[in-house]
Every structure is written in structure tokens, then in C-alpha cells.
Design a protein around this motif. Sequence first.
Motif, short mmCIF file in Angstrom:
data_model
loop_
_atom_site.label_atom_id
_atom_site.label_comp_id
_atom_site.label_asym_id
_atom_site.label_seq_id
_atom_site.Cartn_x
_atom_site.Cartn_y
_atom_site.Cartn_z
N GLN A 196 0.81 -1.22 0.00
CA GLN A 196 0.00 0.00 0.00
C GLN A 196 0.84 1.27 0.00
OE1 GLN A 196 -2.93 0.26 3.06
NE2 GLN A 196 -3.51 2.32 2.48
N LEU A 197 1.93 1.29 0.74
CA LEU A 197 2.79 2.47 0.79
C LEU A 197 3.16 2.96 -0.60
CD1 LEU A 197 4.74 4.46 2.27
CD2 LEU A 197 6.45 2.65 2.14
N PHE A 198 3.51 2.03 -1.48
CA PHE A 198 3.89 2.41 -2.84
C PHE A 198 2.69 2.43 -3.78
CE2 PHE A 198 8.01 0.27 -1.53
CZ PHE A 198 8.60 1.45 -1.14
N GLY A 199 1.75 1.50 -3.59
CA GLY A 199 0.58 1.41 -4.47
C GLY A 199 -0.28 2.64 -4.43
N ASP A 200 -0.35 3.31 -3.27
CA ASP A 200 -1.12 4.55 -3.16
C ASP A 200 -0.51 5.66 -4.01
OD1 ASP A 200 -3.34 4.11 -1.59
OD2 ASP A 200 -2.36 4.62 0.28
N MET A 201 0.80 5.64 -4.17
CA MET A 201 1.48 6.70 -4.91
C MET A 201 1.85 6.31 -6.33
SD MET A 201 3.97 8.33 -2.00
CE MET A 201 4.62 6.76 -1.43
N TYR A 202 1.89 5.00 -6.61
CA TYR A 202 2.28 4.59 -7.94
C TYR A 202 1.22 5.07 -8.93
CZ TYR A 202 4.29 2.17 -11.80
OH TYR A 202 4.88 1.91 -13.00
N GLY A 203 1.65 5.68 -9.95
CA GLY A 203 0.74 6.19 -10.96
C GLY A 203 0.46 7.67 -10.84
N TRP A 204 1.02 8.32 -9.82
CA TRP A 204 0.80 9.75 -9.67
C TRP A 204 1.20 10.50 -10.94
CZ3 TRP A 204 2.25 12.24 -4.33
CH2 TRP A 204 1.35 11.79 -3.36
N ARG A 205 2.34 10.18 -11.48
CA ARG A 205 2.79 10.88 -12.70
C ARG A 205 1.81 10.61 -13.85
NH1 ARG A 205 7.68 13.11 -13.78
NH2 ARG A 205 8.70 11.93 -12.13
N GLU A 231 -4.72 12.11 -4.57
CA GLU A 231 -4.85 12.60 -5.94
C GLU A 231 -4.50 14.09 -6.01
OE1 GLU A 231 -8.87 11.40 -6.19
OE2 GLU A 231 -8.33 9.29 -6.47
N ALA A 232 -4.93 14.85 -5.00
CA ALA A 232 -4.59 16.28 -4.95
C ALA A 232 -3.08 16.46 -4.78
CB ALA A 232 -5.34 16.97 -3.81
N SER A 233 -2.46 15.64 -3.95
CA SER A 233 -1.02 15.71 -3.74
C SER A 233 -0.25 15.41 -5.01
CB SER A 233 -0.59 14.74 -2.63
OG SER A 233 -1.17 15.12 -1.40
N ALA A 234 -0.76 14.46 -5.79
CA ALA A 234 -0.11 14.14 -7.07
C ALA A 234 -0.07 15.38 -7.96
CB ALA A 234 -0.86 13.00 -7.77
N VAL A 235 -1.20 16.08 -8.03
CA VAL A 235 -1.26 17.30 -8.85
C VAL A 235 -0.32 18.36 -8.30
CG1 VAL A 235 -2.75 19.22 -9.59
CG2 VAL A 235 -3.60 16.85 -9.68
N GLY A 293 2.31 18.54 -10.85
CA GLY A 293 1.60 19.50 -11.68
C GLY A 293 2.38 20.70 -12.16
N PRO A 294 3.25 21.31 -11.32
CA PRO A 294 3.99 22.48 -11.81
C PRO A 294 4.79 22.22 -13.09
CG PRO A 294 4.12 22.38 -9.43
CD PRO A 294 3.46 21.10 -9.89
N ALA A 295 5.31 21.02 -13.27
CA ALA A 295 6.05 20.70 -14.49
C ALA A 295 5.15 20.72 -15.72
CB ALA A 295 6.73 19.34 -14.36
N TYR A 296 3.85 20.57 -15.50
CA TYR A 296 2.88 20.57 -16.60
C TYR A 296 2.06 21.86 -16.62
CZ TYR A 296 4.05 15.64 -16.84
OH TYR A 296 4.73 14.45 -16.95
N HIS A 297 2.48 22.84 -15.83
CA HIS A 297 1.82 24.15 -15.76
C HIS A 297 0.38 24.04 -15.25
CE1 HIS A 297 5.39 25.53 -17.77
NE2 HIS A 297 5.17 24.66 -18.73
N LEU A 298 0.14 23.12 -14.33
CA LEU A 298 -1.18 22.96 -13.74
C LEU A 298 -1.31 23.84 -12.50
CD1 LEU A 298 -1.72 19.09 -13.94
CD2 LEU A 298 -2.66 20.86 -15.44
N PRO A 299 -2.52 24.31 -12.24
CA PRO A 299 -2.73 25.07 -11.00
C PRO A 299 -2.73 24.11 -9.81
CG PRO A 299 -4.81 24.76 -12.14
CD PRO A 299 -3.73 24.22 -13.05
N PRO A 300 -2.58 24.64 -8.60
CA PRO A 300 -2.67 23.77 -7.41
C PRO A 300 -4.05 23.10 -7.34
CG PRO A 300 -1.81 25.92 -6.82
CD PRO A 300 -2.28 26.02 -8.25
N ALA A 301 -4.07 21.91 -6.82
CA ALA A 301 -5.32 21.16 -6.71
C ALA A 301 -6.12 21.63 -5.51
CB ALA A 301 -5.02 19.67 -6.57
#
Length: 173
Positions: free
Chosen positions: A40-49, A79-83, A87-95
Motif C-alpha cells: 500500500q505504501l507504494f501502491g497509493d502513490m504509484y501512478g501519480w505521474r 490525488e490532490a497531492s499528485a497534482v 503538476g507544476p512541471a505541466y503548468h497545472l494550477p494547485p489542486a
Amino acid sequence: MIAAPLAMPILPVNAAVQYSRFWDVDAIHPENVPLGKLPQLFGDMYGWRHQVQAIAKVFDALPAADRSPCAILALNYGEASAVDYFGPAYHLPPAISGHNQYGLWGPRGYTGDVVITVGYTESQLQNAFDEVRLAARISPPYAIPEESNLPIYICRKPKAPLPQMWPRLRWLG
């Protein structure tokens, strides 16, 4: 040294899956949710990118006039933390998110006129918006099941301004 790959993402994902199985890490997980191949530690974060790349593709496809007022509303803090992280690398606003601490921060000045959502169901969104359109789905291969097949919607025509809806969007999990 033995525990390092179990606490930090230092192995390639396939090797991390095998290493975790060898040490039976699935027997210990902090939340009671179905697990995927990774602990779970990694599965929760895997796929953020992957999530953020998909959100950025939807965001970039919006008309230019819709991008500056667009909020990115995530169902949960992960999901918000992923953004917020990628997100800044993709010019996204904060979630924004109604989950846990994010809920205390509120809608950050967004009106809700244009909202990209991640993780919400269509029926949840139809309670808040008159226009809800599925834009994409995200299914990272090693994410935990609840973070797989996530829908991304573009929502418009809010039934109330986002600050008025906020108390209904807040939740603790």
C-alpha cells in the motif's frame, strides 16, 4: 539495508513487487483497502505521474479562456497531492480537494465555472454541476485498485458557487 527497499522506492517496480512478496509485506498495511501488486505504501502513490499527465492533457485541451479559471478538484488528498507535486512541471494550477487537510484550505478562490475532477463518479458530480463530461480514465498498472480506472471529468455550469458547495465536498477519511 534489507528494509530500505520496503520503505523507499529505490527498486524498479517489478523488482519491488517481487521483493515485497518475498518479505510478505502485504500482511501489513495501514488501511483496510484492497491491495494491488505493490504494498500500500507504494501502491497509493504509484501512478501519480500518470494521473497528472492525463489531467494535464485534459487541461491543455481546454480553450485558453477556460484555463485560468479552471480548478482541479480531486476526490482525495492523494490525488490532490499528485497534482501539487507533479503538476507544476505541466503548468497545472494547485489542486483543491475536500478531503482531510485539503478541505480546510477551501476552494482557493475558484468559482466552479470550469472544473476538472479526478476520482469522482458521474452521479456525485451531477449533484453539483449541470454539465458533466467524461474526458479520460486513468489506470496505472501497479496502483491499488481504488486508484485505478479513475475518471477525469470536465464540469461546467455549477448549481451553486464552489464556496457555497464546499461544506458538502469536505470529508475526512
